[in-house]
Design a protein around this motif. Structure first.
Motif, PDB file in Angstrom:
ATOM      1  N   UNK A  15       0.849  -1.200   0.000  1.00  0.00           N
ATOM      2  CA  UNK A  15       0.000   0.000   0.000  1.00  0.00           C
ATOM      3  C   UNK A  15       0.881   1.246   0.000  1.00  0.00           C
ATOM      4  N   UNK A  16       2.034   1.162   0.667  1.00  0.00           N
ATOM      5  CA  UNK A  16       2.972   2.283   0.747  1.00  0.00           C
ATOM      6  C   UNK A  16       3.973   2.304  -0.403  1.00  0.00           C
ATOM      7  N   UNK A  17       3.889   1.343  -1.339  1.00  0.00           N
ATOM      8  CA  UNK A  17       4.723   1.382  -2.532  1.00  0.00           C
ATOM      9  C   UNK A  17       5.859   0.387  -2.611  1.00  0.00           C
ATOM     10  N   UNK A  18       5.975  -0.541  -1.665  1.00  0.00           N
ATOM     11  CA  UNK A  18       7.060  -1.530  -1.697  1.00  0.00           C
ATOM     12  C   UNK A  18       6.564  -2.873  -2.200  1.00  0.00           C
ATOM     13  N   UNK A  19       7.437  -3.607  -2.881  1.00  0.00           N
ATOM     14  CA  UNK A  19       7.115  -4.941  -3.388  1.00  0.00           C
ATOM     15  C   UNK A  19       7.845  -5.996  -2.563  1.00  0.00           C
TER      16      UNK A  19
END
Length: 78
Positions: free
Chosen positions: A30-34
């Protein structure tokens, strides 16, 4: 899309810990990390898909080694 990426092998962790880690990976997406999670627990792979969907992040489960292990890719939605 340049997102942070981490690969985690959870094959030797208890299932409870793996489920908690999947929840954390979804929050990170959700915060942009994979995150790429490696597991041998089918229930963890099954758990990841609907939970990622509810948070509107991408989740891809890939069976490996005749479905004896799984790669779970959790990624931010593009």
């Amino acid at each position: 899309m340049a997102a942070d990426f981490q690969e985690i092998d959870l094959t030797n962790e208890p299932v409870k810990n793996q489920l908690e880690f999947v929840d954390n990976a979804i929050k990170l997406a959700v915060d942009g990390s994979s995150t790429l999670i490696l597991t041998k627990a089918r229930i963890v792979a099954t758990y990841a898909l609907p939970n990622a969907l509810t948070k509107q992040v991408k989740c891809r489960v890939i069976p490996k080694d005749d479905a004896s292990s799984f790669e779970i890719h959790i990624m931010p939605k593009a």
